[in-house]
Structure formats: structure tokens, C-alpha cells
Design an enzyme around this catalytic site. Structure first.
Site, PDB file in Angstrom:
ATOM      1  N   ASP A  48       0.838  -1.201   0.000  1.00  0.00           N
ATOM      2  CA  ASP A  48       0.000   0.000   0.000  1.00  0.00           C
ATOM      3  C   ASP A  48       0.876   1.256   0.000  1.00  0.00           C
ATOM      4  OD1 ASP A  48       0.832  -0.228   2.609  1.00  0.00           O
ATOM      5  OD2 ASP A  48      -1.151  -0.014   3.515  1.00  0.00           O
ATOM      6  N   SER A  49       2.209   1.052   0.009  1.00  0.00           N
ATOM      7  CA  SER A  49       3.133   2.169  -0.246  1.00  0.00           C
ATOM      8  C   SER A  49       2.820   2.795  -1.605  1.00  0.00           C
ATOM      9  CB  SER A  49       4.586   1.684  -0.205  1.00  0.00           C
ATOM     10  OG  SER A  49       4.765   0.576  -1.055  1.00  0.00           O
ATOM     11  N   ASP A  87      -1.016  -6.185   0.011  1.00  0.00           N
ATOM     12  CA  ASP A  87      -1.339  -5.517   1.266  1.00  0.00           C
ATOM     13  C   ASP A  87      -2.842  -5.338   1.420  1.00  0.00           C
ATOM     14  OD1 ASP A  87       0.743  -4.952   2.971  1.00  0.00           O
ATOM     15  OD2 ASP A  87       1.325  -3.125   1.909  1.00  0.00           O
ATOM     16  N   LYS A 116      -1.116  -9.386   3.317  1.00  0.00           N
ATOM     17  CA  LYS A 116      -0.341  -8.860   4.453  1.00  0.00           C
ATOM     18  C   LYS A 116      -1.214  -7.858   5.206  1.00  0.00           C
ATOM     19  CE  LYS A 116       3.386  -5.969   3.817  1.00  0.00           C
ATOM     20  NZ  LYS A 116       2.997  -4.691   4.455  1.00  0.00           N
ATOM     21  N   GLU A 185       9.431  -4.188  10.205  1.00  0.00           N
ATOM     22  CA  GLU A 185       9.841  -2.893   9.647  1.00  0.00           C
ATOM     23  C   GLU A 185      10.448  -2.016  10.742  1.00  0.00           C
ATOM     24  OE1 GLU A 185       6.950  -0.746   7.265  1.00  0.00           O
ATOM     25  OE2 GLU A 185       8.319   0.951   7.068  1.00  0.00           O
TER      26      GLU A 185
HETATM   27  O1  KIV Z   1       3.573  -1.152   1.538  1.00  0.00           O
HETATM   28  C1  KIV Z   1       4.772  -1.419   1.571  1.00  0.00           C
HETATM   29  O2  KIV Z   1       5.552  -1.094   0.684  1.00  0.00           O
HETATM   30  C2  KIV Z   1       5.296  -2.129   2.721  1.00  0.00           C
HETATM   31  C3  KIV Z   1       6.779  -2.069   2.899  1.00  0.00           C
HETATM   32  C4  KIV Z   1       7.129  -1.132   3.990  1.00  0.00           C
HETATM   33  C5  KIV Z   1       7.371  -3.371   3.107  1.00  0.00           C
HETATM   34  O3  KIV Z   1       4.577  -2.684   3.492  1.00  0.00           O
END
Ligand code: KIV
Length: 268
Positions: A48-49, A87, A116, A185
Site C-alpha cells: 500500500d506504499s 497488502d 499482508k 519494519e
Molecule cells: O507497503 C509497503 O511497501 C510495505 C513495505 C514497507 C514493506 O509494506
């Protein structure tokens, strides 16, 4: 061109048992999925980044389920062998029933192999239910970006002894609940090492030192195209190289050989 075979959870568990590291990068579209897959990345995380690096928000909070399904579908179309982890966005797993419905969307509509979610013991019931329904789960611990407003910023977690114990017990609880992986993290190297040694399931680290079973970076950070300051734990692998495929191979080799991350990219 890679001759790799399909990456499954069994492959990754076996790597941990054999003491061999695996690699993960975030990925948001089919073209990058193909490049990462062909150059040896084992897990593509539709993070979700994307809310920050693709959509231009200042946190991951505004990302919707529809956004995640859309990007997961593109990544799943572009990959051949890599495992796709997606995510679950902010509030999409606020109770077990909502989590089941949304994880189902990521897998059935998006083509994800695993989801995740952020959080430890509070997610116990949710993880148990997802696992019982055959949905592989990675539990994200340490710095939880979806809680940035509660945390008051992006800070290293688990430096105080009590906080470190809480993250370790969250990790153990997630494994017991049926999680298949833990992502750590921004936690101190020694804590990530202790957690990795305490779990049977693999750990993936980002800003968590070299002892995790795998490493992940945000793709745009490791290609040096994230606007603003690159996080301490990341490295621009494109710098000094001729193209994206070469940069990705360099990242994979550096992780597998244990050269990345070093102390410069880790926290104590
Ligand atoms: O969303 C994302 O990119 C993440 C990273 C911090 C691993 O969860």
C-alpha cells in the site's frame, strides 16, 4: 532470462530451513512484475506504499480496496514464477468478517497468493480465521505505516526492552495463530535476529538488519526515483548501473550473499 520455477510458501519455508535467504521487492504494475520476476525476485509485494510512491499521498491511509485489487491484478498478470503478496489497506481488516471478504477479493479478483496486514495480538482472531480458510497471511510488525498518525511519525520501534518484548510476543502469537510469514519494519538488528531465530516461519525485514530470512525494499527507493530523501535503510541499486534489470540483479545478489543490508542501512 531466468529458468526459475514457481515460488510457493513451501519454497520459502525450505529456504529458511536451509539457511538460504530470499528476496522481495514492492511492485505495482505488470511491466515491473515481469522485470522483477525474470531477474530473480522471489516475492512481489503489492504494497500500500503505492499510495505514496504512485498516487502521491503523504501516507498509506487513503489507499482503498479497489486500488489494491487493481494493482494486484496488474502485478499478477506480469509475473510468471514469483509469489504475489498483496497488502490489505487501512481498515480493510477491522474485524474478521471484513478481513475475510477483502482478503478474498485480493486473492480471487486480484490473483494474490498471500495477503499482508499490520498488527500483532489484536489481529489474532482475524489471522486465525483467515488461516483456517486457507488464506496465507503475512503479519507486518514493528513500524506500522497505517498507524502513522497514532505513532506520531515514522520511527524505529522496539528500542526499549518492554517494546522489544511486545514485538517478539506479537510475532510468536502471529505464528501460533497461523500466519505464514512475519514482516519486520524498522526494528533494531538484535531484535529482528531474536525474532527470526524464535520463529519457524520466515521473516522479511525492511530496516531490520541483515539477520532476517528475507529482505524487502520499496521498488522506487531502490531505483532512486522516490522524490525527497531516501530512507536510511534503503539503497539506490540503479546508481552506477546501466538499467533496471541490472539494478534488480544487484539487489538480489546483495541480499542473497548477505552484503545488504549492512550496518549503514540498519538500526541499533
Ligand atoms: O507497503 C509497503 O511497501 C510495505 C513495505 C514497507 C514493506 O509494506
Amino acid at each position: 532470462m531466468s529458468t526459475a520455477t514457481m515460488i510457493t510458501l513451501n519454497t520459502l519455508r525450505q529456504r529458511k530451513m536451509d539457511g538460504k535467504k530470499f528476496t522481495c521487492l514492492t511492485c505495482y504494475d505488470a511491466s515491473f512484475a515481469a522485470i522483477l520476476d525474470q531477474n530473480g525476485v522471489d516475492v512481489l509485494l503489492v504494497g500500500d506504499s503505492l499510495g505514496m510512491v504512485v498516487q502521491g499521498h503523504d501516507s498509506t491511509v487513503p489507499v482503498s480496496m479497489d486500488d489494491m485489487v487493481y494493482h494486484t491484478r496488474m502485478v499478477a498478470r506480469g509475473r510468471k514464477n514469483a509469489l504475489v503478496m498483496a497488502d490489505m489497506p487501512f481498515l480493510s481488516y477491522r474485524d474478521p468478517a471484513t478481513a475475510i471478504a477483502n482478503a478474498g477479493r485480493l486473492m480471487a479478483e486480484g490473483g494474490a497468493h498471500m495477503v499482508k496486514l499490520e498488527g500483532g495480538w489484536v489481529m489474532l482472531e482475524t489471522v486465525e480465521k483467515l488461516a483456517a480458510l486457507g488464506i496465507p497471511v503475512c503479519a507486518h510488525l514493528g513500524l506500522l505505516p497505517q498507524s502513522v498518525h497514532k505513532l506520531g511519525g515514522y520511527r524505529v520501534q522496539g528500542r526499549e526492552p518492554d517494546a522489544a518484548e511486545a514485538i517478539l510476543s506479537d510475532a510468536l502469537a502471529m505464528e501460533r495463530a497461523g500466519a505464514d510469514m512475519v514482516l519486520l519494519e524498522c526494528v533494531p538488528t538484535a531484535l529482528a535476529q531474536r525474532i527470526t531465530q524464535s520463529l519457524h516461519i520466515p521473516t522479511i525485514g525492511i530496516g531490520a538488519g541483515p539477520h532476517c530470512d528475507a529482505q524487502v525494499l520499496v521498488l522506487y527507493d531502490m531505483l532512486g526515483i522516490t522524490p525527497g530523501k531516501r530512507p536510511k535503510f534503503s539503497q539506490d541499486f540503479l546508481h552506477g548501473r546501466t538499467g533496471i534489470a541490472e539494478a534488480v540483479r544487484a539487489y538480489v545478489e546483495a541480499v542473497i550473499s548477505g552484503q545488504f543490508p549492512d550496518s549503514e542501512h540498519s538500526f541499533s
